[in-house]
Design an enzyme around this catalytic site. Sequence first.
Site, mmCIF file in Angstrom:
data_model
loop_
_atom_site.group_PDB
_atom_site.id
_atom_site.type_symbol
_atom_site.label_atom_id
_atom_site.label_comp_id
_atom_site.label_asym_id
_atom_site.label_seq_id
_atom_site.Cartn_x
_atom_site.Cartn_y
_atom_site.Cartn_z
ATOM 1 N N THR A 27 0.818 -1.217 0.000
ATOM 2 C CA THR A 27 0.000 0.000 0.000
ATOM 3 C C THR A 27 0.852 1.268 0.000
ATOM 4 O OG1 THR A 27 -0.192 0.022 2.410
ATOM 5 C CG2 THR A 27 -1.878 -1.186 1.182
ATOM 6 N N ASP A 28 0.206 2.372 -0.362
ATOM 7 C CA ASP A 28 0.877 3.671 -0.367
ATOM 8 C C ASP A 28 0.420 4.492 0.839
ATOM 9 O OD1 ASP A 28 -1.661 4.627 -1.002
ATOM 10 O OD2 ASP A 28 -1.172 5.058 -3.087
ATOM 11 N N MET A 29 0.771 5.753 0.874
ATOM 12 C CA MET A 29 0.430 6.606 2.017
ATOM 13 C C MET A 29 -1.076 6.797 2.189
ATOM 14 S SD MET A 29 3.464 9.439 2.080
ATOM 15 C CE MET A 29 2.813 10.179 3.567
ATOM 16 N N ILE A 78 -4.018 2.592 0.012
ATOM 17 C CA ILE A 78 -4.500 1.753 -1.090
ATOM 18 C C ILE A 78 -3.303 1.111 -1.786
ATOM 19 C CG2 ILE A 78 -6.612 3.097 -1.425
ATOM 20 C CD1 ILE A 78 -5.294 4.439 -3.831
#
Length: 128
Positions: free
Chosen positions: A14-16, A19
């Site tokens: 996931t990213d910040m 997602i």
Amino acid sequence: MIYTLPIRVYYEDTDMAGIVYYANYLKFIERGRSEWVREIGMDQLKMKEEGIVFAVRRVECDYLGSAVLDDQLTVETKVSSVSAARLVMDQWVKRGEELLFQATVTVVCMNETGQPVRLPADIRQMVH
């Protein structure tokens, strides 16, 4: 025939925003192709010893939805066409029935110097 691979979304995927980072969908479909190759009995290490490897030539993809931490996804892989030196595969990443990502991937067969070579006849038979 469609080959299906289950994938769980981990924190590292996931990213910040929480997602799945867009590039990780490419990793997911790579895993789908790699496991499909094993499933049909193709030995890529043996191919490499014989001087033949596969390389992705083209990817056309669409991001249609977002997966999040702990989602259980499926990667579906289907061969759409086979030519003398190329495989074209359609791949989908789904959460249940919801389509999140779709791609058409062109894979070519090459020798050690990067020149295109014909798919060996036994491999062409495996992928049909």
